[in-house]
Design an enzyme around this catalytic site. Sequence first.
Site, PDB file in Angstrom:
ATOM      1  N   HIS A   1       0.242  -4.013   3.730  1.00  0.00           N
ATOM      2  CA  HIS A   1       1.267  -4.533   4.642  1.00  0.00           C
ATOM      3  C   HIS A   1       2.252  -3.430   5.031  1.00  0.00           C
ATOM      4  CE1 HIS A   1       3.905  -7.693   6.336  1.00  0.00           C
ATOM      5  NE2 HIS A   1       4.873  -6.869   5.955  1.00  0.00           N
ATOM      6  N   GLU A   2       2.790  -2.763   4.023  1.00  0.00           N
ATOM      7  CA  GLU A   2       3.783  -1.720   4.307  1.00  0.00           C
ATOM      8  C   GLU A   2       3.150  -0.505   4.973  1.00  0.00           C
ATOM      9  OE1 GLU A   2       6.755  -2.509   4.156  1.00  0.00           O
ATOM     10  OE2 GLU A   2       6.534  -4.331   2.947  1.00  0.00           O
TER      11      GLU A   2
ATOM     12  N   HIS B   1       3.357  -0.936   8.716  1.00  0.00           N
ATOM     13  CA  HIS B   1       4.672  -0.543   9.246  1.00  0.00           C
ATOM     14  C   HIS B   1       4.828   0.975   9.263  1.00  0.00           C
ATOM     15  CE1 HIS B   1       6.027  -4.628   9.352  1.00  0.00           C
ATOM     16  NE2 HIS B   1       6.081  -4.780   8.039  1.00  0.00           N
TER      17      HIS B   1
END
Length: 333
Positions: A18-19, A22
């Site tokens: 997920h990170e 980003h």
Amino acid sequence: MNTIAISIIVFGALVFFHELGHFLVAKLCDIKVNEFSLGFGPILVSLKKGETLYSIRALPLGGYVKMEGEDEKTGDPRAFSNKPVGARMAVVISGPMMNLLMAVILISLIGFFSGVATTKVTVIPNSPAELAGIKDGDIIAAIDDKKISSWDETVSIISQKPNQTLEIEILRNGEKKEILVKTEQEPETGRGVIGIKSVVIRYSPLHSLKTGIQKTLWASSMILSSIPRLLTGRGLSDLVGPLGIAHMVGEAARVGIFNVLYLTAFISINLGLLNLLPVPALDGSRLVFLFVEFLRGKPIDPEKEGMIHFLGFALLMLLMVFVLYRDFMRLYM
């Protein structure tokens, strides 16, 4: 101990992907990233490379990518707040999209090694399918005028219609044929059956990827359909926290690695979609703020927005404590 180790790996992989979404898009947009962290709280391990601090923190309940100017005003041209709205939207949405991509990859890997069930069939002797005229190698194209794209759809439709006559469209040597088949009722489960089995294809990247995409979309639609219940409070009893997930991971690990991967994929889809909800501190809320900025033509005060996200984060932590307590009482008391 095995359950704890596997759970940490699963949680870590979910947060990392997920990170990473980003982080990668932020770098592509030339946004200054101050920290890439797995976990919250005190730092356990850290490494400074270039302008970014990479850290693992004590509480493995999430993670974050800290970008310059994300929640405060700054004159740095590389700050998140000073980039175009489109670039910032891309950074925000990339985390949930990476979770969906992770699910596709995991399900595709499972299909590649364990095999992908196709709509080409083999027929059980003296079954309703054989008596109706279905033959080995036939491809199920439609059932009662509903187009079929996967074996799961085939099983789902037939199982819901015991003791009924189905109009099945099959493909045989490139030709379409319509065949009427009377289902039987399976004594143990009550499901409808006609006596066909799927032809399984192994080690096929194309079939595996297609299955990965189809199952991810199917799971996404099921999760999205349940969100209204969650938002109205009726689905709060279905929420599971880290303890509950660790328990499910342990149960899946007892069956085999593919079950762990399937569970991880499903959790990843949940994480990606729930992060898109317009709840303060989640990615969906940031997208709402950015959309409002796009309509207004000017940004909302970053400090005010940051305060709203902080309050939302605090409420989410309270919800997390509640879910942890409920999981503990259910599993250990």
